[in-house]
Design a protein around this motif. Structure first.
Motif: not given
Ligand code: HSE
Length: 402
Positions: A100, A153-156, A183-185, A191, A196, A200, A295-296
């Protein structure tokens, strides 16, 4: 047989290889031909891995391989990933990505490059992980004016806020868990500080407009300032705190923003918990439609990358067009956008000041005697920012989403 190259054998890249091999029969049926991973580019070796023999360390071996027609870019970042994507597209190979950051920064340029070389640049996995959202926005909701788009839109951060709400878990512990789950960047501040989600939202709103919305132009706040006290107040108000990415085309002008919001129970986003994401889209004819899913994580994100591989495989030698021009859009409506605000302050004169300054404010009791919590009447961002300066730095606030 259609051969695929994978750039980056990390969480998502290894998921892509797994999806393409595990679901090879389903994919072959959709494409009308077998789709196989021929090369995997990574700096590392993977002794004992079932795909060990496909690992290569030189990008030229992939981009110059005439047998490879599709690349999955799952490296992340905007350095080597950008350079290698350009090389692949210039060689006429379609690129499918979950990156992204790269799409938000160079999307239209890479789309043009793909068009010039009769191949495609696809990025379904870049927003909402496994949720199909970009394809529906481009190919399904095509007869509507999009009035509003509100997403988790951020799973973390959603995972973290859910654990903080349900288990009163502390920030550092839940962040570590989200990292362990994949999940995390790489740099998790992306995040937790909302960057992030901002990238998106830039992609989503660019697709809504057909022009470029830059993530750096989106007012962005993360969740690092959200405390367990805020969560207690949200509970007292019958709400949950969620990091929202919002685009709205209102009478005061369009705006996009990312920030924590206190979401009302009646809002469908209230029930979106854990690593799940959801994007609520309001069309002027359609009304509301919600897209919901994981989402992740490795396989959900890989599933979205592979759905792009299928589309590219069905369109080899052709460009799959995308309505996103290399022309910037600036939104002007944020300061005039109207909402209610939850505020808490330890300022000594708070009670009188609140009632004088915020007409129609309601005091909230969540059991904390050393501070004052209240909710404002609807007011614009600009009015709120001016009024709240009264309390100096002794103030925390979270916006309302009804
Ligand atoms: N770090 C991002 C999230 C991964 O937690 O959503 C998915 O794009």
């Amino acid at each position: 047989m259609i051969n695929v190259g994978v750039f980056g054998y990390g969480t998502v890249g290894s998921g892509v290889v797994e999806v393409l091999s595990e679901n090879s029969d389903v994919i072959a049926r959709k494409v009308g031909d077998k789709v196989c991973v021929k090369s995997i580019l990574d700096l590392r070796d993977f002794p004992g891995d079932p795909f060990e023999d496909r690992i290569v360390h030189d990008v030229n071996l992939v981009v110059n391989d005439p047998e490879i027609s599709i690349i999955c870019e799952t490296m992340g970042g905007v350095g080597a990933a950008y350079k290698f994507t350009v090389m692949a597209l210039e060689a006429g190979k379609s690129v499918c990505t979950s990156n992204k950051e790269l799409v938000a920064m160079h999307g239209p340029e890479l789309l043009k490059l793909a068009e010039d070389h009769n191949c495609s640049y696809k990025f379904e996995a870049s927003v909402g992980g496994g949720i199909p959202i970009l394809r529906p926005l481009q190919n399904a909701i095509t007869a509507d004016r999009i009035l509003k788009l509100t997403g988790i839109v951020n799973g973390t951060t959603n995972y973290m806020l859910t654990k903080m709400t349900n288990e009163a878990a502390d920030f550092a512990t839940v962040l570590k868990e989200a990292q362990e789950m994949g999940y995390a960047e790489l740099h998790p501040e992306a995040d937790t500080e909302g960057l992030d989600a901002g990238r998106k939202l830039a992609i989503l709103s660019s697709l809504v407009y057909g022009k470029t919305v830059k993530s750096e132009d989106i007012p962005t706040e993360g969740i690092s300032g959200v405390s367990l006290r805020d969560i207690k107040y949200a509970e007292a108000l019958g709400r949950k705190i969620k990091l929202l990415a919002k685009y709205e085309d209102s009478d005061n002008g369009a705006y996009a923003c990312v920030a924590p919001f206190m979401v009302a129970k009646e809002n469908p986003l209230y029930n979106v918990d854990d690593v799940f994401n959801a994007i609520l889209v309001r069309g002027n004819m359609l009304g509301d439609a919600m897209f919901y899913g994981k989402g992740a994580g490795k396989l959900p994100t890989a599933s979205a990358v592979c759905s792009d591989v299928v589309e590219c495989a069905c369109n080899l030698g052709k460009n799959v067009p995308c309505d996103w021009k290399d022309e910037d859009v600036k939104f002007t409506g944020f300061s005039k956008s109207v909402k209610r605000f939850f505020v808490r302050t330890a300022h000594p004169f708070a009670r009188d000041s609140v009632l004088n300054t915020f007409e129609g404010a309601k005091l909230i009791d969540a059991g904390f005697a050393d501070e004052l919590g209240f909710v404002t009447a609807p007011m614009s961002e600009e009015e709120f920012k001016n009024a709240v300066t009264l309390f100096g730095k002794e103030v925390n606030f979270i916006r309302f989403e009804d």
